[in-house]
Design an enzyme around this catalytic site. Structure first.
Site, PDB file in Angstrom:
ATOM      1  NE  ARG A  69     -36.867 -20.996  30.939  1.00  0.00           N
ATOM      2  CZ  ARG A  69     -38.083 -21.325  30.829  1.00  0.00           C
ATOM      3  NH1 ARG A  69     -38.896 -20.728  29.971  1.00  0.00           N
ATOM      4  NH2 ARG A  69     -39.449 -21.179  31.820  1.00  0.00           N
ATOM      5  CD  GLU A 106     -45.213 -19.576  39.657  1.00  0.00           C
ATOM      6  OE1 GLU A 106     -44.440 -20.227  38.677  1.00  0.00           O
ATOM      7  OE2 GLU A 106     -46.034 -18.386  39.907  1.00  0.00           O
TER       8      GLU A 106
END
Ligand code: AMP
Length: 181
Positions: A69, A106
């Protein structure tokens, strides 16, 4: 409109557009889906222009963006600044000689690579990604840039998840996000 007023207006519109997807890609993660920003042609341009605006005239020669992205946002930011574009990719994707850095996410761990000669003529480097979460991805990218001889001028994100402490992972670097959550 002043740059500050335009930035605030765009930030509000991007905040309204971003879609929270709970439990994606794993239970407990609230995924920030930016595709509703991209699918709005006007908002897409205004969002990437707002990301580029603080760096106009600041000597950015190269935008380094993170798969995947980051590419979508980094390429128009680079063109808006008249800067070169350098992709940072997952291992095994880049065809020529690379530098590699391992990093924690994460949700998991991974590695990133960049062509070793991509920053041969670089002066100021702007790193671009969509989301700053723990900062592991962008800190690894800062290390790649420096190992390839570049100087990190700043790291720019569309949005920052402040509770995850990404700014601390990027201590010593200028960090900028259009939106904070
Ligand atoms: P981190 O290394 O923890 O800062 O994670 C940043 C990278 O993971 C970015 O490339 C993001 O695209 C992605 N990411 C992490 N958390 C999220 C989230 N909650 N929503 C969307 N993307 C995320």
């Amino acid at each position: 409109m002043t740059d500050d007023a335009e930035r605030a207006t765009v930030a509000a519109a991007v905040r309204r557009a971003i879609r929270d997807v709970p439990d994606f890609p794993k239970p407990g993660i609230v995924f920030k889906d930016i595709t509703p920003v991209l699918v709005d042609a006007t908002l897409f341009v205004r969002a990437t222009d707002a990301m580029a605006a603080p760096y106009r005239g600041s000597g950015i020669t190269h935008v380094v963006a993170i798969e995947s992205r980051g590419f979508i946002l980094g390429a128009p930011v680079a063109q808006s600044l008249g800067a070169a574009f350098v992709p940072v990719r997952k291992p095994g994707k880049l065809p020529s000689r690379t530098v590699r850095e391992d990093y924690a996410l994460e949700y998991g761990s991974d590695a990133l690579e960049m062509h070793v000669d991509a920053l041969a003529n670089a002066r100021g480097v702007l790193i671009v990604d969509d989301v700053l979460a723990t900062g592991g991805t962008s800190a690894a990218t800062c290390r790649l840039v420096e190992r390839a001889g570049g100087r990190v001028a700043a790291c720019a994100f569309l949005l920052e998840l402040t509770a995850l402490g990404g700014r601390a992972a990027l201590a010593g670097y200028a960090v900028d996000a259009l939106l904070q959550y």
